[in-house]
Write a protein that holds these residues in place. Structure first.
Motif, mmCIF file in Angstrom:
data_model
loop_
_atom_site.group_PDB
_atom_site.id
_atom_site.type_symbol
_atom_site.label_atom_id
_atom_site.label_comp_id
_atom_site.label_asym_id
_atom_site.label_seq_id
_atom_site.Cartn_x
_atom_site.Cartn_y
_atom_site.Cartn_z
ATOM 1 N N PRO A 17 27.615 40.386 49.969
ATOM 2 C CA PRO A 17 27.831 41.065 48.682
ATOM 3 C C PRO A 17 29.172 40.724 48.044
ATOM 4 O O PRO A 17 30.091 40.229 48.706
ATOM 5 C CB PRO A 17 27.750 42.550 49.046
ATOM 6 C CG PRO A 17 28.096 42.604 50.502
ATOM 7 C CD PRO A 17 27.580 41.323 51.100
ATOM 8 N N LEU A 18 29.252 40.996 46.742
ATOM 9 C CA LEU A 18 30.468 40.765 45.960
ATOM 10 C C LEU A 18 31.145 42.093 45.663
ATOM 11 O O LEU A 18 30.502 43.145 45.651
ATOM 12 C CB LEU A 18 30.116 40.065 44.636
ATOM 13 C CG LEU A 18 29.279 38.793 44.734
ATOM 14 C CD1 LEU A 18 28.953 38.280 43.335
ATOM 15 C CD2 LEU A 18 29.992 37.725 45.542
ATOM 16 N N ILE A 19 32.450 42.041 45.393
ATOM 17 C CA ILE A 19 33.203 43.236 45.001
ATOM 18 C C ILE A 19 33.366 43.226 43.485
ATOM 19 O O ILE A 19 33.690 42.203 42.888
ATOM 20 C CB ILE A 19 34.572 43.262 45.696
ATOM 21 C CG1 ILE A 19 34.380 43.476 47.209
ATOM 22 C CG2 ILE A 19 35.474 44.358 45.112
ATOM 23 C CD1 ILE A 19 35.662 43.345 48.012
ATOM 24 N N VAL A 20 33.140 44.368 42.864
ATOM 25 C CA VAL A 20 33.283 44.509 41.415
ATOM 26 C C VAL A 20 34.697 44.982 41.098
ATOM 27 O O VAL A 20 35.192 45.952 41.693
ATOM 28 C CB VAL A 20 32.243 45.495 40.850
ATOM 29 C CG1 VAL A 20 32.437 45.657 39.351
ATOM 30 C CG2 VAL A 20 30.828 45.010 41.154
ATOM 31 N N HIS A 21 35.346 44.304 40.162
ATOM 32 C CA HIS A 21 36.721 44.607 39.771
ATOM 33 C C HIS A 21 36.726 45.279 38.405
ATOM 34 O O HIS A 21 36.100 44.783 37.458
ATOM 35 C CB HIS A 21 37.548 43.321 39.733
ATOM 36 C CG HIS A 21 37.727 42.692 41.084
ATOM 37 N ND1 HIS A 21 36.671 42.189 41.825
ATOM 38 C CD2 HIS A 21 38.849 42.477 41.831
ATOM 39 C CE1 HIS A 21 37.146 41.703 42.961
ATOM 40 N NE2 HIS A 21 38.442 41.868 42.994
ATOM 41 N N ILE A 22 37.436 46.401 38.314
ATOM 42 C CA ILE A 22 37.533 47.151 37.060
ATOM 43 C C ILE A 22 38.993 47.234 36.631
ATOM 44 O O ILE A 22 39.905 47.164 37.452
ATOM 45 C CB ILE A 22 36.936 48.570 37.193
ATOM 46 C CG1 ILE A 22 37.564 49.324 38.378
ATOM 47 C CG2 ILE A 22 35.413 48.484 37.361
ATOM 48 C CD1 ILE A 22 37.078 50.759 38.538
ATOM 49 N N SER A 23 39.200 47.397 35.321
ATOM 50 C CA SER A 23 40.558 47.363 34.764
ATOM 51 C C SER A 23 41.300 48.679 34.921
ATOM 52 O O SER A 23 42.531 48.700 34.865
ATOM 53 C CB SER A 23 40.504 46.978 33.284
ATOM 54 O OG SER A 23 39.717 47.910 32.554
#
Length: 318
Positions: free
Chosen positions: A56-62
């Protein structure tokens, strides 16, 4: 494909918003990002890295306020961790919003989310239309990239753009905590240590290390070989020396003074410096044709536990 270089977060975000791949700095390691809504871009991440599709991938938020765009539920335990550690080098596993692609989650009902603290990263992410899914910006299995030059060496011609920033301040990937189950579980060691997490949530436990026999993992870093240079990696205990006879063409990294005879030595003043330099040192040794890298075993506490995890994985047979 020519890989563009830019120092402008706005320019890098325009690539993301057009469905392209962008490598970008964070305080942990450099990431390889794609718009979370673009199936083609997400598929390109796996192709560019040679990454298995069940990782899986990690989601990056601002900003922390955007977490509900990605997570369907934010548990009370997760709220405490967000308040204390976001922005920062911590990823939380939470129940996912139903619209998120299976490419991001490896088909699981959960998603990993983090809000980096690097100011350039957050400016870049704020210019992106949607959250950005990103693993580390390197060929899968190799040491993670902690500067843009390393990204360029691995991924030149495979990706569209590199956002040039400073070298990663920490040098190890984010800590990952699973908050989707009743008892929060530490899945991957990082700069936010188990001891620090337990000051906020005493109930947090550390999971046992997973291996290649498990099915789709909850988070990156649980199943496949990681962090390995071409050189053989040897882990040794303080005071015992790496071997009775130092291997020919060998390098050393650690905090203790090594014996004479190494071709290359990096003695670090403390564990934070050791962590910051580990992957860079691996890559330098490969460029210099070093055959063996001897790594001093760090203590099993604080960031030393994360360091030990990365070195043990790099030393696994492959």
């Amino acid at each position: 494909m020519n890989t563009a270089l830019t120092s402008s977060p706005e320019e890098a975000a325009r690539y993301i918003n057009r469905g392209r791949l962008v490598a970008f700095p964070t305080e942990t390691v450099y990431g390889l990002g794609a718009d979370i809504t673009s199936t083609a871009a997400l598929e390109s991440i796996f192709k560019a890295k040679g990454r298995p599709s069940d990782n899986p991938l990690i989601v990056h938020i601002s900003s922390p306020a955007r977490i509900r765009e990605v997570a369907a539920t934010v548990t009370p335990e997760a709220e405490k961790l967000i308040e204390k550690f976001f922005p920062g080098p911590l990823t939380l596993i939470l129940p996912r919003q139903p619209w998120i692609s299976d490419l991001v989650t490896a088909g699981r009902s959960t998603v990993g989310v983090r809000c980096p603290s690097n100011p350039l990263t957050r400016e870049f992410l704020s210019c992106c239309t949607h959250p950005v899914a990103a693993p580390s910006a390197n060929i899968s299995g190799r040491p993670s990239s902690t500067d843009w030059h390393s990204v360029q060496q691995d991924l030149q011609g495979r990706i569209d753009c590199i956002l040039k920033g400073s070298a990663s301040a920490i040098g190890l990937e984010s800590t990952i905590v699973d908050c989707s189950s009743p008892v929060p579980m530490l899945l991957r060691q990082g700069a936010v240590s188990l001891e620090t997490l337990q000051e906020v949530l005493p109930s947090i436990k550390a999971s046992t290390r997973h291996n290649s026999s498990q099915k789709a993992p909850l988070s990156p870093g649980q199943k496949y070989p990681h962090y390995a240079p071409r050189a053989q990696v040897i882990l040794f205990d303080t005071g015992t020396g790496p071997t009775a006879v130092i291997p020919q063409n060998a390098a050393y990294i650690g905090t203790a003074q090594p014996p004479d005879g190494f071709r290359k030595v990096l003695r670090c003043p403390d564990l934070d410096t050791y962590a910051h330099n580990l992957f860079r040192f691996f890559r330098e040794c490969d460029r210099q044709g070093i055959g063996t890298i001897c790594c001093q075993r760090p203590p099993s506490s604080g960031i030393g536990r994360a360091l030990q995890d990365r070195i043990e994985r790099a030393a696994e047979p492959r």
